[in-house]
Design an enzyme around this catalytic site. Sequence first.
Site, PDB file in Angstrom:
ATOM      1  N   GLY A 293       0.845  -1.189   0.000  1.00 42.14           N
ATOM      2  CA  GLY A 293       0.000   0.000   0.000  1.00 42.14           C
ATOM      3  C   GLY A 293       0.877   1.234   0.000  1.00 42.14           C
ATOM      4  NE  ARG A 331       1.139   8.099   8.186  1.00 36.43           N
ATOM      5  CZ  ARG A 331       2.450   8.185   8.348  1.00 36.43           C
ATOM      6  NH1 ARG A 331       3.117   9.240   7.923  1.00 36.43           N
ATOM      7  NH2 ARG A 331       3.117   7.208   8.915  1.00 36.43           N
ATOM      8  CB  CYS A 362     -10.186  25.227  16.380  1.00 41.50           C
ATOM      9  SG  CYS A 362     -10.490  26.698  15.423  1.00 41.50           S
ATOM     10  CD  GLU A 363      -8.175  19.319  18.382  1.00 43.98           C
ATOM     11  OE1 GLU A 363      -7.225  18.895  19.085  1.00 43.98           O
ATOM     12  OE2 GLU A 363      -9.355  19.239  18.722  1.00 43.98           O
TER      13      GLU A 363
HETATM   14  C1  LIG Z   1      -2.760  -1.882   5.581  1.00 42.91           C
HETATM   15  C2  LIG Z   1      -2.668  -3.229   5.012  1.00 42.91           C
HETATM   16  C3  LIG Z   1      -1.805  -3.460   3.934  1.00 42.91           C
HETATM   17  C4  LIG Z   1      -0.903  -2.427   3.358  1.00 42.91           C
HETATM   18  O1  LIG Z   1       0.072  -2.044   4.262  1.00 42.91           O
HETATM   19  P1  LIG Z   1       1.237  -1.041   3.792  1.00 42.91           P
HETATM   20  O2  LIG Z   1       2.043  -0.862   5.017  1.00 42.91           O
HETATM   21  O3  LIG Z   1       0.559   0.217   3.364  1.00 42.91           O
HETATM   22  O4  LIG Z   1       1.970  -1.699   2.692  1.00 42.91           O
HETATM   23  C5  LIG Z   1      -1.799  -4.730   3.389  1.00 42.91           C
HETATM   24  N1  LIG Z   1      -2.589  -5.718   3.885  1.00 42.91           N
HETATM   25  C6  LIG Z   1      -3.428  -5.514   4.922  1.00 42.91           C
HETATM   26  C7  LIG Z   1      -4.278  -6.616   5.386  1.00 42.91           C
HETATM   27  C8  LIG Z   1      -3.488  -4.280   5.518  1.00 42.91           C
HETATM   28  O5  LIG Z   1      -4.307  -4.098   6.557  1.00 42.91           O
END
Ligand SMILES: *Cc1c(COP(=O)(O)O)cnc(C)c1O
Length: 434
Positions: A293, A331, A362-363
Amino acid sequence: MFVSECLNVNEKGHLTIGGCDTVELAKEYGTPLYVIDEDTVRNTCRSYVNSMKKYYNGNGLPLYASKALSCKALVQLAMSENMGLDVVSGGELYTAMQAGFPAEKIQFHGNNKTDEELEMALEYNIGRVVVDNLYELERLNSLAEERNRTVKIAMRIKPGIDAHTHDFIRTGQIDSKFGFALETGEAMEAVKKTFEFKNVELTELHCHIGSQIFDIDPFVSAAEVMMDFISDIKKQTGHLISELNLGGGFGIMYTSADNPTAYDNYMNAVSKAVTAKAEEHNIPVPFIYIEPGRSLVGEAGITLYTVGGRKEIPNVRTYVSVDGGMTDNIRYALYGSAYTVVNACKADKEPDDKVTVAGKCCESGDLVQKDTMVAKAETGDILAVLSTGAYNYSMASNYNRNPRPAMVMVKDGKSRLIIKRETYQDIVMNDLDL
Ligand SMILES: *Cc1c(COP(=O)(O)O)cnc(C)c1O
């Protein structure tokens, strides 16, 4: 010089991304603005797809974990690069279907899928539902039974690898809301249970050991543990699980302090471990899924802000306020995440100005980065925060009724809108009068 190869500095001293001048982008589209470099995402997709050919003879599929950045254009980009997709909600699944993603290449995660979400999965006939718990298994089986059909499932396993500590440890039972624990026997019981149900077909085991991981070892250990489990299942039940999903979690560079492993090193080590275990247990190498991801979109994205006021508090710190903040990047507020901030107007200048970049919400915790070095940040300058492609837009909110920013995709010096900026009309769209 910068964390990502798509970034550069032009003759005006402005930061560029994908050949586009970021100061010009800010002028054209307004700020705050998310910008994502198409080639960076495509090249990363290709390296994942090619690694499946190189290390598993093509018997594998990388799934884009779309929770990192879900929108139609990104889903379509993943599709055009022959990736599969991982979704974690009805909304992400809907986005994928609206984008025209092939349903059979979608896997659905989540520890508490609603009946409505499970029904969507059945209706769209997606590739795999990743079952998290027995309650879900029973519901899914009866929903499939009502429809007189079977559904292919994966089972989420807690392999007992904690990758979040510096020296990763194997614990008997990790404290996690996700999946079935291996070492307590819970996972084996659950696997046996699936064989009693008529309307689910267990084809895949899944594990995901964490996120932003730099070490190879925890991935190798997790793969070994999962291969041992596949062998145990075969010995105890006679069933051969044919697919193994090793999750995502590959680390990226947020600042120069980060030192991610080249992805190929990881793939090489893990595939060797999987192959060795297959030989040891005399079972075939399963079809492999991975789920990147963050590593797919993180470094490809930046966020542009316009500097408003500058507040110098003597002997304390200097605050520089920008026109976004926790609403577009939560984050720092959530985890104290480190980011590199660049003065996009003076990207060729020494970063000799120590400032705290504050958002407009406002934090008091609404900071983008504390005590970070940039080239002198003055009112009207454009600040770029790097590596914001993952988990920024996807975590954005309308707090203080701030509209979510637009996103543009850049390539070869050209830009185009892929997500429109929200309007105030969008903000009140679902409000009803008293
Ligand atoms: C969040 C997640 C990912 C992706 O994780 P990354 O760190 O963004 O690569 C893959 N598989 C599952 C099940 C996740 O919850």
